[in-house]
Motif scaffolding. Structure first.
Motif, PDB file in Angstrom:
ATOM      1  N   UNK A 193      -0.134 -10.460  -4.588  1.00 24.36           N
ATOM      2  CA  UNK A 193       0.049 -10.085  -5.982  1.00 24.36           C
ATOM      3  C   UNK A 193      -1.262 -10.043  -6.759  1.00 24.36           C
ATOM      4  N   UNK A 194      -2.239 -10.876  -6.331  1.00 23.92           N
ATOM      5  CA  UNK A 194      -3.516 -10.914  -7.049  1.00 23.92           C
ATOM      6  C   UNK A 194      -4.428  -9.733  -6.719  1.00 23.92           C
ATOM      7  N   UNK A 195      -4.118  -8.997  -5.654  1.00 22.91           N
ATOM      8  CA  UNK A 195      -5.000  -7.870  -5.306  1.00 22.91           C
ATOM      9  C   UNK A 195      -5.086  -6.864  -6.434  1.00 22.91           C
ATOM     10  N   UNK A 196      -3.968  -6.656  -7.133  1.00 22.71           N
ATOM     11  CA  UNK A 196      -4.015  -5.675  -8.237  1.00 22.71           C
ATOM     12  C   UNK A 196      -4.736  -6.229  -9.451  1.00 22.71           C
ATOM     13  N   UNK A 197      -4.806  -7.583  -9.572  1.00 20.33           N
ATOM     14  CA  UNK A 197      -5.541  -8.171 -10.690  1.00 20.33           C
ATOM     15  C   UNK A 197      -7.039  -7.894 -10.570  1.00 20.33           C
ATOM     16  N   UNK A 198      -7.510  -7.842  -9.316  1.00 23.25           N
ATOM     17  CA  UNK A 198      -8.937  -7.632  -9.091  1.00 23.25           C
ATOM     18  C   UNK A 198      -9.264  -6.206  -8.635  1.00 23.25           C
ATOM     19  N   UNK A 199      -8.231  -5.387  -8.382  1.00 24.23           N
ATOM     20  CA  UNK A 199      -8.477  -4.037  -7.891  1.00 24.23           C
ATOM     21  C   UNK A 199      -9.018  -4.031  -6.470  1.00 24.23           C
ATOM     22  N   UNK A 200      -8.520  -4.947  -5.640  1.00 26.49           N
ATOM     23  CA  UNK A 200      -9.029  -5.137  -4.270  1.00 26.49           C
ATOM     24  C   UNK A 200      -7.898  -4.876  -3.282  1.00 26.49           C
ATOM     25  N   UNK A 201      -8.246  -4.303  -2.139  1.00 29.62           N
ATOM     26  CA  UNK A 201      -7.239  -3.955  -1.147  1.00 29.62           C
ATOM     27  C   UNK A 201      -6.711  -5.135  -0.362  1.00 29.62           C
ATOM     28  N   UNK A 202      -7.564  -6.128  -0.088  1.00 26.57           N
ATOM     29  CA  UNK A 202      -7.162  -7.276   0.735  1.00 26.57           C
ATOM     30  C   UNK A 202      -7.712  -8.545   0.102  1.00 26.57           C
ATOM     31  N   UNK A 203      -6.869  -9.571   0.002  1.00 26.40           N
ATOM     32  CA  UNK A 203      -7.310 -10.895  -0.417  1.00 26.40           C
ATOM     33  C   UNK A 203      -6.838 -11.926   0.600  1.00 26.40           C
ATOM     34  N   UNK A 204      -7.731 -12.829   0.970  1.00 22.62           N
ATOM     35  CA  UNK A 204      -7.384 -13.897   1.908  1.00 22.62           C
ATOM     36  C   UNK A 204      -7.793 -15.229   1.295  1.00 22.62           C
ATOM     37  N   UNK A 205      -7.188 -16.295   1.806  1.00 20.00           N
ATOM     38  CA  UNK A 205      -7.498 -17.633   1.316  1.00 20.00           C
ATOM     39  C   UNK A 205      -8.697 -18.198   2.057  1.00 20.00           C
ATOM     40  N   UNK A 206      -9.200 -19.315   1.529  1.00 19.25           N
ATOM     41  CA  UNK A 206     -10.297 -20.001   2.201  1.00 19.25           C
ATOM     42  C   UNK A 206      -9.864 -20.515   3.575  1.00 19.25           C
ATOM     43  N   UNK A 207      -8.555 -20.741   3.753  1.00 23.19           N
ATOM     44  CA  UNK A 207      -8.057 -21.161   5.078  1.00 23.19           C
ATOM     45  C   UNK A 207      -8.308 -20.080   6.114  1.00 23.19           C
ATOM     46  N   UNK A 208      -8.112 -18.820   5.726  1.00 22.63           N
ATOM     47  CA  UNK A 208      -8.358 -17.708   6.639  1.00 22.63           C
ATOM     48  C   UNK A 208      -9.835 -17.625   6.984  1.00 22.63           C
ATOM     49  N   UNK A 209     -10.688 -17.794   5.979  1.00 22.61           N
ATOM     50  CA  UNK A 209     -12.131 -17.699   6.211  1.00 22.61           C
ATOM     51  C   UNK A 209     -12.577 -18.746   7.227  1.00 22.61           C
ATOM     52  N   UNK A 210     -12.008 -19.947   7.137  1.00 25.40           N
ATOM     53  CA  UNK A 210     -12.366 -21.000   8.094  1.00 25.40           C
ATOM     54  C   UNK A 210     -11.844 -20.693   9.490  1.00 25.40           C
ATOM     55  N   UNK A 211     -10.663 -20.085   9.567  1.00 28.46           N
ATOM     56  CA  UNK A 211     -10.024 -19.860  10.871  1.00 28.46           C
ATOM     57  C   UNK A 211     -10.495 -18.576  11.545  1.00 28.46           C
TER      58      UNK A 211
END
Length: 745
Positions: A623-641
């Motif tokens: 839902x936040x992707x449209x707030x920032x105009x971004x196609x993909x958003x991931x959490x910090x958990x994804x970045x670590x994994x």
């Protein structure tokens, strides 16, 4: 030695009896507390919720009134927090004009009120205007009227006012706590230890306010394993003392500050005792083994009267409107509203939790488990389970159905009678589930024993996962099932942007064809990366990795899939144009973490799906992707994994439904495949983000405008530029860590 005739069963019957006894043994272990099965505990919670909703009174309690800091009040009196002299005026009006009995605050006043400017005036008096006699005299004359905390303290000292304070799992400490109402020594001199909820930090009240208050109570709700609020710790331990809940403190104050008496249940084994009930005057409050009381919800809404705070401040209510009422000061204003997920509503006002408990105390309607609940639960399983495990293999299908149905109906009827007449909470899900399992075990024995493994696996998972994975799973079918379990997994949510306006421009047939084409392409991408399609929700897709087939690289495969979905969308644009369809843009959110996965749903429809807080966060990120105009958003958990990718840090946010902040990122591509120009742009944005978090507004604005000049269509830069303008006027304060709070989904 020959067996009696009634014991001469076939081998198949003996196997079925043995299997049935194993089922009974499993439920016996759970009911005796030797090993608790989480799914049984969850079913008991759901059964509790069903009974609670069935018998909700849904009637207005006229004794308790919510003094609401609502939108009307904020518009009339200014934004919250109000100065303490205004809060003092509320207290004065409530007692002097409206003659209420007791007032409780569902807020904590942990910091001094400096809104009068007294602190600044004192500094001037000590420095620049030290020699100004007129200034010094005027300041001395006006000091009392500018010390808002003292004004509030003096007012509450005159009346039965109960303050709230927060206890929690963090180690932060602010304000002061009241004196604990009990400690281990005052409860018993036998040296026993007690089961309890333990706090490691607190947010109390300003010392002068706490000293002046008649009493104070904590605002901590206990969460069950599914995250719902069904109970509140009546006594919560911090340090060496036990602190009472706000509802308990208000009830004692309402009854004339009666003392609290605790009834101790001696330890059955070891040195660990429990408090079985509390007594205040003639009111008995039953507790569970961790000193919590079940909340006697009256209904989902409309069971308590709300009065706007500004009406009390301005005295527009009739004088006898609130006479002898119990007043709880809370808020329903957007942005301030404290919502709780409860059995009766997912967005239940936290202030009404206290109100329900006070009503329950006064009416003596607190549900509880009887002292002999363990014996009742164990005997129910044994007396029903063992005879049925032996009988069902010998009964016909019709006989088994009648026997199990009759016993189940009788069991539920007795349970509901105990609930309604005695306020007893007896386990019902476990024995009913046991009866159902014994019945299904015997009725479906042939199916489970004779159906071939590959057909079973394909039937269970063929519509969710790629055929290649089904083939792989069928090699070891015993390792896979649709039973509920907790796993470390990754979930993906995707959604078409502006789908409503897109669908309005197409015929029904055209919309169907376009969506079929789109969903087919996206499904292929997910399944190519070993993903499991959970469901389609209109134009949205939900998928996950890590079940039913374990996947150590679930986060990596999910990120690859998200990037591939965006790439595939651009690849099919030409084909869409040929068909006269609009170009679609999608937003994708990813999160990984502990999730519950299994076959879930109702008796009418079920699905193999995932649930849990980590799943909800993935949905929020989409839902936040449209707030920032971004196609993909991931959490910090994804970045670590999934560390083999280039990420652009976007923000640190608190999403709706959570209290903890989390950093969010945009995956750009695999390491080594992202161009130098893009990497430089990412680095410049990260520097701008660092300046923004340090509140260096001018430098951050300059950096962002440079980025915006190079890419004027990027919404992300516009978002942060707008925030900077906001923070120039509304400074976030020195303690701000850069977190942005979203109040909507």
């Amino acid at each position: 030695m020959k067996l009696p005739a009634f014991l001469k069963f076939s081998a198949n019957t003996w196997i079925r009896i043995a299997a049935g006894l194993v089922v009974v043994l499993a439920f016996l272990f759970n009911e005796a507390g030797w090993y608790e099965f989480r799914f049984i505990q969850q079913m008991e919670l759901w059964a509790y919720d069903a009974r609670l909703r069935l018998f909700l009174p849904r009637t207005l309690d006229p004794r308790v009134v919510i003094l609401d800091i609502d939108e009307k009040s904020l518009n009339a009196e200014g934004r919250w927090p109000w100065s303490r002299d205004k809060v003092a005026l509320i207290v004065r009006q409530l007692f002097d004009k409206y003659a209420v009995r007791v007032v409780g605050f569902d807020v904590a006043f942990s910091e001094a009120d400096t809104s009068s400017g007294l602190e600044t005036l004192d500094k001037l008096a000590q420095n620049e205007l030290k020699g100004d006699a007129d200034f010094q005299a005027t300041l001395k004359e006006k000091r009392a009227s500018l010390d808002y905390d003292q004004i509030f303290a003096d007012e509450i000292a005159k009346h039965p006012v109960v303050l709230g304070f927060f206890l929690g799992g963090k180690t932060d400490q602010s304000g002061v706590l009241p004196r604990p109402i009990l400690n281990d020594r005052t409860i018993t001199d036998k040296g026993w230890e007690f089961k309890h909820h333990l706090a490691t930090g607190y947010s109390g009240n300003v010392a002068k306010l706490q000293k002046s208050a008649a009493d104070a109570g904590h605002l901590y709700p206990a969460l069950d394993l599914d995250g719902l609020v069904r109970r509140v710790p009546m006594l919560m331990k911090y340090g060496d003392g036990y602190y009472e809940a706000l509802s308990l403190a208000m009830t004692r104050t309402y009854l004339g500050n009666v003392p609290l008496k605790a009834f101790v249940q001696p330890p059955s084994v070891g040195n660990l005792a429990s408090i079985s009930r509390l007594q205040i005057g003639d009111i008995v409050i039953p507790l569970d083994d961790r000193m919590t009381a079940l909340i006697p919800y009256r209904g989902g809404s409309g069971v308590y009267r709300y009065v706007s705070a500004t009406d009390v401040i301005r005295g527009t209510l009739p004088p006898d409107e609130l006479k002898d009422k119990i007043i709880i000061v809370g808020t329903s204003a957007q942005g301030l509203l404290d919502l709780r997920a409860t059995p009766v509503r997912e967005d239940y006002p936290g202030v009404e939790v206290h109100a329900n408990l006070i009503s329950g105390f006064l009416d003596q309607t607190i549900m509880h488990k009887p002292d002999i609940v363990l014996a009742i639960s164990v005997l129910t399983v044994l007396l029903l389970g063992v005879p049925l495990a032996i009988m069902l293999p010998r009964l016909s299908a019709l006989g088994s159905t009648i026997a199990v149905a009759s016993i189940s109906i009788l069991l539920v009827a007795v349970n509901l009678y105990a609930w309604r007449s005695q306020h007893f909470v007896l386990n019902v899900a476990a024995p009913v589930m046991m009866l159902a399992l014994l019945y299904l075990l015997n009725m479906a024995w042939g199916f489970f024993m004779e159906t071939r493994s590959r057909r079973l696996i394909t039937g269970l998972f063929g519509t969710y996962v790629p055929k290649e994975l089904v083939a792989e799973m069928s090699k070891n079918p015993e390792e896979y099932s649709m039973r509920g379990e907790s796993r470390e997994m990754t979930v993906l949510f995707s959604d078409v942007r502006d789908f409503t306006s897109i669908s309005e421009g197409l015929t029904p047939e055209g919309l169907k064809d376009m969506m079929n084409a789109y969903l087919t392409e996206m499904t292929q991408v997910v399944q190519e990366k070993r993903g499991t399609i959970d469901k389609y929700i209109g134009d949205a897709i939900m998928a996950f990795w890590g079940a039913p087939l374990a996947d150590a690289e679930h986060a990596v495969h999910a990120v690859e899939s998200a990037l591939a979905m965006q790439k595939r969308m651009r690849a099919i644009e030409t084909d869409f144009v040929k068909h006269g369809w609009p170009i679609l843009h999608i937003g994708v959110g990813l999160n990984c973490g502990e999730m519950n996965v299994g076959d879930m749903g109702s008796k009418f429809r079920r699905a193999y799906t995932v649930m849990g807080d980590a799943v909800n966060l993935g949905s929020r990120l989409e839902g936040l992707t449209k707030e920032y105009g971004i196609g993909i958003l991931v959490s910090e958990n994804i970045v670590k994994a999934a560390q083999g990718f280039v990420y652009r840090e976007i923000d640190k946010v608190v999403v709706k439904g959570r209290q903890e902040g989390i950093s969010i990122y945009e995956p750009i591509g695999k390491v080594g495949e992202v161009g130098e120009t893009v990497l430089q742009e990412i680095d410049r944005f990260h520097k701008a983000l660092e300046l923004y978090r340090k509140q260096k507004w001018d430098d951050a604005q300059a950096a962002l405008k440079t980025l915006q000049y190079a890419a004027p269509d990027v919404k992300l830069y516009k978002v942060f530029l707008k925030r900077i303008e906001h923070f120039r006027v509304n400074t976030p304060g020195p303690a701000w860590n850069g977190t942005w709070v979203f109040t909507t989904k």
